[in-house]
Design a protein around this motif. Structure first.
Motif, mmCIF file in Angstrom:
data_model
loop_
_atom_site.group_PDB
_atom_site.id
_atom_site.type_symbol
_atom_site.label_atom_id
_atom_site.label_comp_id
_atom_site.label_asym_id
_atom_site.label_seq_id
_atom_site.Cartn_x
_atom_site.Cartn_y
_atom_site.Cartn_z
ATOM 1 N N LEU A 309 -4.363 11.333 4.990
ATOM 2 C CA LEU A 309 -3.182 10.869 5.709
ATOM 3 C C LEU A 309 -2.272 10.079 4.771
ATOM 4 N N ASN A 310 -1.007 9.975 5.154
ATOM 5 C CA ASN A 310 -0.050 9.203 4.359
ATOM 6 C C ASN A 310 -0.377 7.719 4.450
ATOM 7 N N GLU A 311 -0.207 7.022 3.363
ATOM 8 C CA GLU A 311 -0.514 5.584 3.346
ATOM 9 C C GLU A 311 0.422 4.848 4.300
ATOM 10 N N PRO A 312 -0.116 4.048 5.238
ATOM 11 C CA PRO A 312 0.743 3.288 6.156
ATOM 12 C C PRO A 312 1.580 2.254 5.405
ATOM 13 N N LEU A 313 2.699 1.887 5.985
ATOM 14 C CA LEU A 313 3.568 0.886 5.372
ATOM 15 C C LEU A 313 2.820 -0.420 5.132
ATOM 16 N N ALA A 314 1.975 -0.815 6.079
ATOM 17 C CA ALA A 314 1.255 -2.080 5.964
ATOM 18 C C ALA A 314 0.282 -2.108 4.786
ATOM 19 N N CYS A 315 -0.052 -0.939 4.237
ATOM 20 C CA CYS A 315 -0.997 -0.861 3.119
ATOM 21 C C CYS A 315 -0.306 -0.850 1.763
ATOM 22 N N SER A 316 1.002 -0.632 1.747
ATOM 23 C CA SER A 316 1.698 -0.389 0.482
ATOM 24 C C SER A 316 1.926 -1.673 -0.296
ATOM 25 N N LYS A 317 1.804 -1.575 -1.612
ATOM 26 C CA LYS A 317 2.115 -2.696 -2.507
ATOM 27 C C LYS A 317 3.567 -2.631 -2.969
ATOM 28 N N GLU A 318 4.271 -1.590 -2.618
ATOM 29 C CA GLU A 318 5.675 -1.386 -3.035
ATOM 30 C C GLU A 318 6.406 -0.790 -1.844
ATOM 31 N N ALA A 319 6.574 -1.603 -0.799
ATOM 32 C CA ALA A 319 6.944 -1.114 0.521
ATOM 33 C C ALA A 319 8.184 -0.223 0.528
ATOM 34 N N LEU A 320 9.288 -0.680 -0.036
ATOM 35 C CA LEU A 320 10.538 0.067 0.103
ATOM 36 C C LEU A 320 10.511 1.376 -0.681
#
Length: 523
Positions: A309-320
């Motif tokens: 699955l695609n990485e959720p926004l809450a998991c990202s270290k580089e959100a934008l």
């Protein structure tokens, strides 16, 4: 009396008069100054933190944090216009509530600047790692890219950038106004591009449920407490009050205008991020709420990615950058990552520089050893205090996640802002006739709103972040009563201490009665 040592306000104001800065800034210049100082770090770094706490409700969180900043900024401006010297909240408190409270504010500002610099360094690391992987196919092992709480060993890129900034500060490299303006333009252009691409593709279904975690600590108000970090920097407008034409009119326009522009920017960015790929919090296998920055969340995020699955926004270290790549704009996402890569180190530099400035002023008052600000014989910079600050920043950045560092920084910042609001109220009572180039409007309403707003955000921080402030404060009290109180200029009756340029090191400390004259040359 513990609260009896007040630094004479007349002496501070006499010093300010000698500087003779011309009043040249108008409302527009002040507003742009505030926008440049505020926009950047928090929105690039903490969007994923806010998503995990509040989901789509993070939009309300930005409004709450912006409102508290606005009322605090109005209080800040009155004192900044009256006491336009180095030291900001520390100096204001010293002039109104005495040495002990000033020491505590100065000690808390170390949390704001040093720990804040660590948070930015970790945020930069996330964008650097993502950019290397997406643009160049270079994968940095997780063991060297994140701290232990997120499954790694050490955040090496964060350590490297903090070390590089420390070295630059030691050899005397500073930013010019022109370079800073370019970096501000890069940040604003990157966010404008993000908004232009994501707003047209918003999907309304991504906003449901709007408040998945409610209003509590892991919810909208808790997210506001964390992303308060995204607004820090507005005091650049307050401290420019003495250089402002018609400050009574232009300072509130600059403050409220810049905060309003930043809040609108943040709302549009968060709406675009939510609507493009969704921002629902990541939950455990049993549906339980997972706190940001915990091993449990890191493990669950790894499981989601491993499942395809695609990485959720809450998991990202580089959100934008992650949002744009997930929405199909891979190259533009890389550009956003590049913008953060270029612009964020300057924020680390400014925060670390601000830390040395606080040390300077406290040492100049005798509360810290002047030796700490000794000047390097070749580079003519305060190398000892810079190295000390750099080590603290590097250690914190190496092992702690960005959200926790931002929360720790916020605890110190909220305390300092609340003390400024209290100082305004006290000074209105104790010295009502003193000239105020800027008077906070509706002080009986604005100052209490600032005090209780800061207190409300503070109590909604995670428990560890709440405890950091009193524990840090206890350490500060031990130092104060063990060293600073005995060496204080004011406590020893020395009130006519020349105020140097704010970037200059402190003068030699006069010897204690009966003590030998120091042989070492002091800065």
């Amino acid at each position: 009396m513990i609260f009896g040592r007040v630094k004479p306000l007349d002496a501070i104001l006499a010093t300010a008069e000698k500087k003779g800065l011309s009043r040249s800034l108008g409302a527009f210049q002040l507003t742009m100054l505030g926008v440049g100082a505020v926009i950047g770090t928090g929105i690039f770094v903490l969007t994923s933190e806010a998503a995990q706490k509040a989901g789509p409700g993070m939009m309300i969180s930005f409004v709450i944090a912006g409102f508290v900043c606005a009322v605090a900024a109005l209080c800040y401006s009155e004192l900044a216009s009256m006491v336009p010297v180095a030291g900001s909240a520390y100096t204001y408190t010293y002039a109104v509530m005495g040495e002990l409270m000033a020491w505590m504010v100065g000690w808390a500002l170390i949390l704001e600047y040093a720990v804040g610099a660590s948070a930015v360094a970790v945020g930069w690391s996330g964008y650097f790692v993502g950019l290397m992987n997406s643009a160049f196919g270079i994968t940095i092992p997780a063991a060297l890219a994140v701290g232990p709480s997120q499954g790694g060993m050490i955040n090496l890129p964060a350590v490297v950038i903090a070390g590089l900034v420390t070295w630059l500060l030691i050899i005397g490299t500073t930013e010019s106004a022109r370079v800073n303006a370019v970096l501000v333009a890069i940040k604003v252009a990157a966010l404008a591009l993000f908004i232009a691409l994501t707003i047209p593709v918003i999907k309304q279904d991504e906003f449901i449920p709007f408040l998945p975690n409610g209003w509590g600590t892991i919810g909208v108000v808790g997210a506001a407490s964390s992303i308060f970090f995204a607004y820090v920097g507005f005091d650049a407008v307050s401290t420019a009050a003495e250089e402002t034409k018609n400050p009574q009119r232009n300072v509130p326009i600059g403050l409220i205008g810049s905060l309003l522009i930043c809040t609108v920017f943040y709302l549009l960015v968060s709406a675009g991020a939510i609507g493009a790929i969704g921002a629902q919090p990541v939950r455990g296998l049993g549906g339980e709420i997972l706190s940001p920055g915990t091993p449990e969340l890191a493990q669950r995020c790894a499981q989601i990615v491993a499942s395809g699955l695609n990485e959720p926004l809450a998991c990202s270290k580089e959100a934008l950058a992650h949002v744009l790549r997930s929405a199909g704009w891979v190259k533009v996402g890389n550009l956003i990552g590049l913008a953060a890569f270029i612009a964020l180190p300057s924020v680390v530099l400014m925060m670390m520089f601000g830390q040395t400035r606080v040390f300077f002023v406290m040492a100049r008052d005798g509360l810290l050893p002047a030796k700490l600000a000794s000047v390097h014989p070749r580079y003519h910079t305060p190398h000892i205090v810079t190295i000390f600050t750099g080590i603290v920043v590097m250690v914190a950045a190496a092992f702690l996640p960005v959200g926790k560092l931002a929360d720790y920084s916020n605890s110190g910042t909220l305390f300092a802002f609340a003390m400024v609001a209290i100082a305004v109220l006290v000074l209105r009572k104790t010295d009502p006739d003193r000239h105020r180039p800027f008077r906070t409007p509706l002080i009986g309403l604005v100052a209490p709103l600032a005090i209780f707003g800061c207190l409300g955000l503070y109590v909604k921080l995670p428990l560890v972040a709440i405890l950091v402030l009193p524990v840090w404060g206890l350490v500060g009290l031990l130092i104060y009563f063990g060293y600073s109180r005995r060496h204080s200029y004011v406590g020893r009756g020395i009130t006519d201490v020349p105020e140097l340029d704010p970037d200059a090191p402190p003068l030699p400390v006069p010897p204690l009665p009966g003590a030998p004259t120091p042989g070492d040359k002091q800065a």
